[in-house]
Scaffold this active site. Structure first.
Site, PDB file in Angstrom:
ATOM      1  N   ASP A  95      55.625  35.306  43.120  1.00 24.36           N
ATOM      2  CA  ASP A  95      54.441  34.953  43.921  1.00 24.36           C
ATOM      3  C   ASP A  95      53.885  33.589  43.522  1.00 24.36           C
ATOM      4  O   ASP A  95      54.131  33.087  42.417  1.00 24.36           O
ATOM      5  CB  ASP A  95      53.351  36.033  43.806  1.00 24.36           C
ATOM      6  CG  ASP A  95      52.923  36.320  42.373  1.00 24.36           C
ATOM      7  OD1 ASP A  95      53.764  36.261  41.467  1.00 24.36           O
ATOM      8  OD2 ASP A  95      51.724  36.585  42.166  1.00 24.36           O
ATOM      9  N   GLU A 160      52.210  38.365  39.871  1.00 26.54           N
ATOM     10  CA  GLU A 160      51.749  37.810  38.586  1.00 26.54           C
ATOM     11  C   GLU A 160      50.411  37.108  38.747  1.00 26.54           C
ATOM     12  O   GLU A 160      49.569  37.154  37.854  1.00 26.54           O
ATOM     13  CB  GLU A 160      52.789  36.826  38.030  1.00 26.54           C
ATOM     14  CG  GLU A 160      52.536  36.413  36.583  1.00 26.54           C
ATOM     15  CD  GLU A 160      51.548  35.263  36.425  1.00 26.54           C
ATOM     16  OE1 GLU A 160      50.993  35.117  35.329  1.00 26.54           O
ATOM     17  OE2 GLU A 160      51.325  34.523  37.395  1.00 26.54           O
TER      18      GLU A 160
HETATM   19 ZN   LIG Z   1      52.812  31.402  36.772  1.00 26.15          ZN
END
Ligand SMILES: [Zn+2]
Length: 407
Positions: A95, A160
């Site tokens: 992401d 994340e």
């Molecule tokens: Zn990162």
């Protein structure tokens, strides 16, 4: 054997550019950032890894009804080594964060721009560089027929940037056997421009959503309402005062203090002539491990009580994320000592184990007793407009991974 892989990596410039071009063109924003998740990028990466000879790719999707398909993708790909009981893992996240104000970009954030050694685009540094470096190592193993002493594994995770609940945290809960305490785990998601920082400790992380409730009214008769923007502004200005309540310093960390930052502010009323009756803002706290993060929450609530009393508002709280810092990775652990040696060999730099503000996925590993080191040689412009990365860093980092792998 490793020399052949290192020589292969020297010729990887075009391969790096090609893979980065593909990755940049597929925005992977989590639903918390207004996106549809990582599925399209995951499919692209999975195909690419299969082409590199990763026959063993395990999918560990996390259910998330907010995205099309209902899943956030995670994968663990392994190339077998001579000793199949141990793995060097590289963990990268799929992401990205939104590009932010497009007027601040000089190019389309989702179209790769190459300028000499630099590449521009959202995600090129955070965290494509890690993924691409690891992919180049795999490409080198395939091209040279090299079998490393231990397995080479690449984990690509979702989520994340918005908390890892559907990413590494999910993997560790649903497939905890994936990582063994004897494995070597590298998370190339933070670092310094000269490659001299190995992150082994993190601050506690605390994200708080604050909702201020008052009474909406016409702005020409403010006494008929309770203005929440004014109360929220008062609260926001008091937040940084927390640095005086939690003043400890620790030289292993950069910055060496706890930080308390008001960040996101949700929109309130649409028109200028309305006094808002509801305002929402967020606070991001990074707290040195010496403090309990609960104490920070209690202090923020006490500030809220003062603000409520002064302005006649009601204040509600929602914890977005609260992670007490874990025990650091031992600076003398095998992953850290091998990494320091590899960095010296590739970059001629003496790297130092340090602590940072938190937010990388390594904390989830450390919490489970898995020693992980966070390191990359990066230009340090993640999340900024005109995010860029150095092609030679990407190749250099791949060489560090290769040297780690071959010991
Ligand atoms: Zn990162």
């Amino acid at each position: 054997m490793s020399e052949a892989v290192l020589a292969y990596l020297d010729g990887c410039r075009e391969a790096v550019i090609e893979l980065q071009r593909g990755l940049v063109a597929i925005p992977a924003l989590g639903p918390d950032n207004g996106g549809e998740g990582e599925a399209a990028k995951y499919a692209y990466v999975r195909d690419y890894l299969q082409g590199l000879g990763f026959a063993d790719i395990r999918d560990i999707p996390a259910p998330d009804a907010r995205v099309p398909g209902g899943q956030r993708p995670n994968l663990a790909a392994v190339l077998p080594g001579m000793d199949a009981s141990r793995t060097l893992w590289v963990i990268a996240h799929l992401d990205i964060v939104p590009p932010g104000d497009l007027a601040l970009w000089t190019s389309d954030p989702y179209q790769l721009v190459v300028d000499g050694d630099l590449i521009f685009g959202r995600g090129v540094e955070d965290n494509h560089q890690a993924l691409v470096s690891a992919a180049m190592v795999a490409g080198g193993l395939k091209a040279t027929g090299g079998v490393p002493p231990i397995n080479f594994g690449l984990v690509c995770v979702a989520d994340e940037e918005t908390g890892s609940k559907y990413g590494l945290d999910y993997i560790l809960k649903s497939a905890p056997e994936l990582f063994k305490p004897t494995d070597l785990i590298l998370v190339p998601d933070s670092g310094l421009p000269d490659g001299s920082m190995i992150e082994v400790a993190e601050k506690s992380m605390f994200w708080l959503k604050v909702t201020v409730l008052g009474k909406q009214c016409h702005a020409s008769v403010p006494s008929q309402g309770v203005n929440t923007l004014v109360a929220a502004a008062d609260f926001i200005l008091r937040v940084r005062g927390l640095k005086d309540d939690f003043p400890a310093t620790d030289a292993m960390f950069d910055p060496p203090v706890s930080t308390f930052e008001p960040t996101k502010k949700e929109a309130n009323v649409e028109n200028v002539n309305t006094v808002p009756g509801r305002d929402v803002f967020y606070v991001d706290c990074r707290v040195l491990p010496v403090y309990q993060v609960d104490a920070v929450y209690a202090r923020l609530k006490a500030i809220g009580e003062t603000v409520a009393g002064r302005h006649g508002v009601r204040i509600e709280y929602e914890v977005v994320q609260m992670e007490q810092a874990t025990a650091p990775t031992d600076p003398e652990s095998e992953i850290v000592t091998r990494l320091r040696r590899a960095i010296r060999e590739v970059y001629d730099v003496s790297a130092r184990p340090m602590g940072i503000g938190g937010g990388t996925v390594a904390a989830y590993l450390r919490r489970r007793g898995l020693p992980a080191a966070v390191w990359a040689k990066i230009m340090h412009n993640a999340h900024q407009p005109n995010e860029h990365a150095s092609i030679s860093n990407c190749i250099g980092d791949a060489k560090v991974m290769a040297r780690l792998l071959f010991g």
